[in-house]
Design a protein around this motif. Sequence first.
Motif, short mmCIF file in Angstrom:
data_model
loop_
_atom_site.label_atom_id
_atom_site.label_comp_id
_atom_site.label_asym_id
_atom_site.label_seq_id
_atom_site.Cartn_x
_atom_site.Cartn_y
_atom_site.Cartn_z
N LEU A 223 -16.50 -56.64 -89.70
CA LEU A 223 -15.24 -56.39 -90.09
C LEU A 223 -14.96 -57.15 -91.51
CD1 LEU A 223 -13.19 -56.85 -86.92
CD2 LEU A 223 -14.00 -54.60 -87.95
N ILE A 224 -15.46 -58.19 -91.77
CA ILE A 224 -15.28 -58.85 -93.09
C ILE A 224 -16.14 -58.10 -94.12
CG2 ILE A 224 -16.01 -60.88 -94.47
CD1 ILE A 224 -15.82 -62.38 -92.00
N ALA A 225 -17.23 -57.50 -93.93
CA ALA A 225 -17.99 -56.65 -94.90
C ALA A 225 -17.27 -55.24 -94.99
CB ALA A 225 -19.39 -56.35 -94.49
N ALA A 226 -16.44 -54.65 -93.94
CA ALA A 226 -15.75 -53.73 -94.32
C ALA A 226 -14.63 -53.68 -94.84
CB ALA A 226 -15.46 -53.13 -92.67
N ALA A 227 -13.95 -54.92 -94.92
CA ALA A 227 -12.71 -55.26 -95.72
C ALA A 227 -13.20 -55.69 -97.24
CB ALA A 227 -12.04 -56.31 -94.97
N ASP A 228 -14.43 -55.44 -97.69
CA ASP A 228 -14.69 -55.78 -98.97
C ASP A 228 -13.97 -54.95 -99.90
OD1 ASP A 228 -16.45 -56.92 -100.99
OD2 ASP A 228 -17.95 -55.21 -101.05
N GLY A 229 -13.16 -55.68 -100.96
CA GLY A 229 -12.45 -55.35 -101.97
C GLY A 229 -10.90 -55.16 -101.53
N GLY A 230 -10.88 -55.52 -100.04
CA GLY A 230 -9.49 -55.11 -99.45
C GLY A 230 -9.21 -56.70 -98.89
N THR A 231 -8.37 -56.43 -97.96
CA THR A 231 -7.57 -57.78 -97.39
C THR A 231 -8.23 -57.59 -95.94
OG1 THR A 231 -5.76 -57.33 -98.73
CG2 THR A 231 -5.55 -58.94 -96.61
N LEU A 232 -8.49 -58.95 -95.44
CA LEU A 232 -8.66 -59.14 -93.94
C LEU A 232 -7.66 -60.16 -93.32
CD1 LEU A 232 -10.84 -59.12 -91.75
CD2 LEU A 232 -11.58 -61.49 -92.32
N PHE A 233 -7.17 -59.36 -92.31
CA PHE A 233 -5.99 -60.09 -91.57
C PHE A 233 -6.52 -60.77 -90.35
CE2 PHE A 233 -2.18 -59.71 -88.50
CZ PHE A 233 -1.65 -60.76 -89.01
N LEU A 234 -6.59 -62.05 -90.25
CA LEU A 234 -6.67 -62.47 -88.94
C LEU A 234 -5.76 -63.08 -88.07
CD1 LEU A 234 -10.27 -64.63 -90.11
CD2 LEU A 234 -10.00 -62.17 -89.01
N ASP A 235 -5.16 -62.18 -87.16
CA ASP A 235 -4.15 -62.80 -86.13
C ASP A 235 -4.47 -63.57 -85.30
OD1 ASP A 235 -1.51 -62.73 -85.37
OD2 ASP A 235 -1.72 -60.74 -84.57
N GLU A 236 -3.90 -64.77 -85.20
CA GLU A 236 -4.02 -65.80 -83.91
C GLU A 236 -5.28 -66.42 -84.51
OE1 GLU A 236 -1.74 -66.77 -82.28
OE2 GLU A 236 -0.64 -65.01 -82.15
N ILE A 237 -5.57 -66.70 -85.56
CA ILE A 237 -6.72 -67.55 -86.18
C ILE A 237 -6.83 -68.72 -85.14
CG2 ILE A 237 -5.55 -68.56 -88.02
CD1 ILE A 237 -8.33 -68.08 -89.51
N GLY A 238 -6.05 -69.50 -84.52
CA GLY A 238 -6.31 -70.42 -84.07
C GLY A 238 -7.12 -70.45 -82.64
N GLU A 239 -7.12 -69.21 -82.29
CA GLU A 239 -8.06 -68.92 -81.12
C GLU A 239 -9.49 -68.57 -81.39
OE1 GLU A 239 -6.56 -69.04 -78.41
OE2 GLU A 239 -4.46 -69.33 -79.28
N LEU A 240 -9.75 -68.70 -82.74
CA LEU A 240 -11.22 -68.42 -83.29
C LEU A 240 -12.02 -69.63 -82.75
CD1 LEU A 240 -12.47 -66.29 -84.87
CD2 LEU A 240 -12.19 -67.59 -86.91
N PRO A 241 -13.31 -69.28 -82.08
CA PRO A 241 -14.07 -70.27 -81.91
C PRO A 241 -14.77 -71.65 -83.04
CG PRO A 241 -14.81 -68.22 -80.74
CD PRO A 241 -13.82 -67.88 -81.70
N LEU A 242 -15.00 -72.62 -82.62
CA LEU A 242 -15.57 -73.40 -83.69
C LEU A 242 -16.73 -73.04 -84.69
CD1 LEU A 242 -14.86 -76.82 -81.97
CD2 LEU A 242 -13.75 -75.91 -83.78
N GLU A 243 -17.70 -72.21 -83.78
CA GLU A 243 -18.77 -71.71 -84.45
C GLU A 243 -18.51 -70.65 -85.50
OE1 GLU A 243 -18.35 -72.10 -81.39
OE2 GLU A 243 -19.96 -73.30 -80.56
N ALA A 244 -17.53 -69.64 -85.08
CA ALA A 244 -17.03 -68.67 -85.94
C ALA A 244 -16.30 -69.34 -86.98
CB ALA A 244 -16.11 -67.66 -85.09
N GLN A 245 -15.46 -70.29 -86.70
CA GLN A 245 -14.86 -71.07 -88.02
C GLN A 245 -15.80 -71.55 -89.19
OE1 GLN A 245 -11.98 -73.97 -86.38
NE2 GLN A 245 -11.57 -72.79 -84.70
#
Length: 466
Positions: A223-245
């Motif tokens: 999804l990050i690559a899909a947002a290339d040139g645009g905006t990535l909205f990560l809702d509830e980023i506090g729930e992101l696992p440490l590895e993904a962070q």
Amino acid sequence: MSNILIVEDEAIIRTALRKLLERHKYTVNEASSVKEATTKYKLTNFELIISDLRLPGGPGTDLIQLAGDIPVLIMTSYASLRSAVDSMRMGAVDYIAKPFDHDEMLASVRRAIGKANAAAKALSKSKSSSQAIAGMIGNSQVMKTLYNRIHKVAPTDATVLVHGETGTGKELAAKAIHQESPRAQNPLISVNCAAIPETLIESELFGHEKGAFTGADSHREGLIAAADGGTLFLDEIGELPLEAQARLLRVLQEGEVRPIGSIESQKVDVRLVAATHRDLRKLSDEGRFRQDLYFRINVLQLNLPPLRERGKDVVALAEHMLGRYCESFKKPLLRLSPEAIQAITTYTWPGNVREMENAIQRSVILCEDESEISHDLLGIDLDLVEIDDPTDLKIIQSTLQARKPSQEPAEDLSLEDYFQRFVLEHQDTMSETELARKLGVSRKCLWERRQRLGIPRKKANQQAAK
């Protein structure tokens, strides 16, 4: 030099007040009735109107509506709690009993004009920068401040952290930032980090190569690559696992993303808007959120106010939703009953806009009346509303007791004194409905006055009432 209009039918009092104000460099005009004031003068030319309550042909409170945004100070020789509350309910800026004290009158005049001038300057300054955001309803000062910040941050590429309670509209803010940015023609990719299983979140965000793990039957773009040139909205980023962070931090620092199972990275140009209802600083101190990522995303922070702090926006928002659902369900345009409005403005809405939307939608579906929504259909139990911190009330009560003598209040107490003393003395034994009835105001008016004076609500002690 401030221009003041005095509306008083007793010539002696009118003249004495005019001379008092002119001695203090105010420009003063006079009228003996509401009719004379409106036919002889254009009310919007004045910075303050001082009017007697009882006038021939109509009460002085009629001027409150006729004057629009011009403050009206009410004075009367019939000093009583009832007339003070009535003036407050109509929207008077202050209330003074006759015979008035000169110093008190001058202080009230200065205060009223000062507040009006400050409000006018603030409105003029923010007029161009606080225009409403598409999809966001509200004209309160906290919302104007939010609109202003969105307008400022949107044209930049800065990372934005949106903080707010559940249901306050964080995704709407993210959409507004994207739509007002130079990236508006490119995609806005929204991801709810709490809705994706922890085992899949990295694959969803960063993509993967064929055979990278069991079930990876083909190459997949993240999804990050899909947002290339645009905006990535990560809702509830506090729930992101440490590895993904850790992976996300590299994307932000290096501007590149590496799919799972790949040895090559690809450049991406993505603007990040993150949202959370949690305290990320506290989570980072506890080791549950990467501190370096927190500092990386906390460039500009937008704080979305909860519904209970938005004043008159609550009714405007409810009426907007009501109209939308009436149209959606092909029902006649309904209105909110007075009791329903009181319930809506008194309830604290812990679920915020989302909870209100559910309540309005439910009431429209269940409503059998063709004209209005009743209080019962909203499903709001007002008796469950309690103050969050009882110690706040104890502080206010102890302050009041230290400041006030034990005897009955004098007749020239200010409007705030009347209201505050009565509410603090009786709210332990009266419900909100009983308090409002005794004061001669609606529950909505009682709630608004509590907000202004900082008097938290406390659930009535039913045993004491008995």
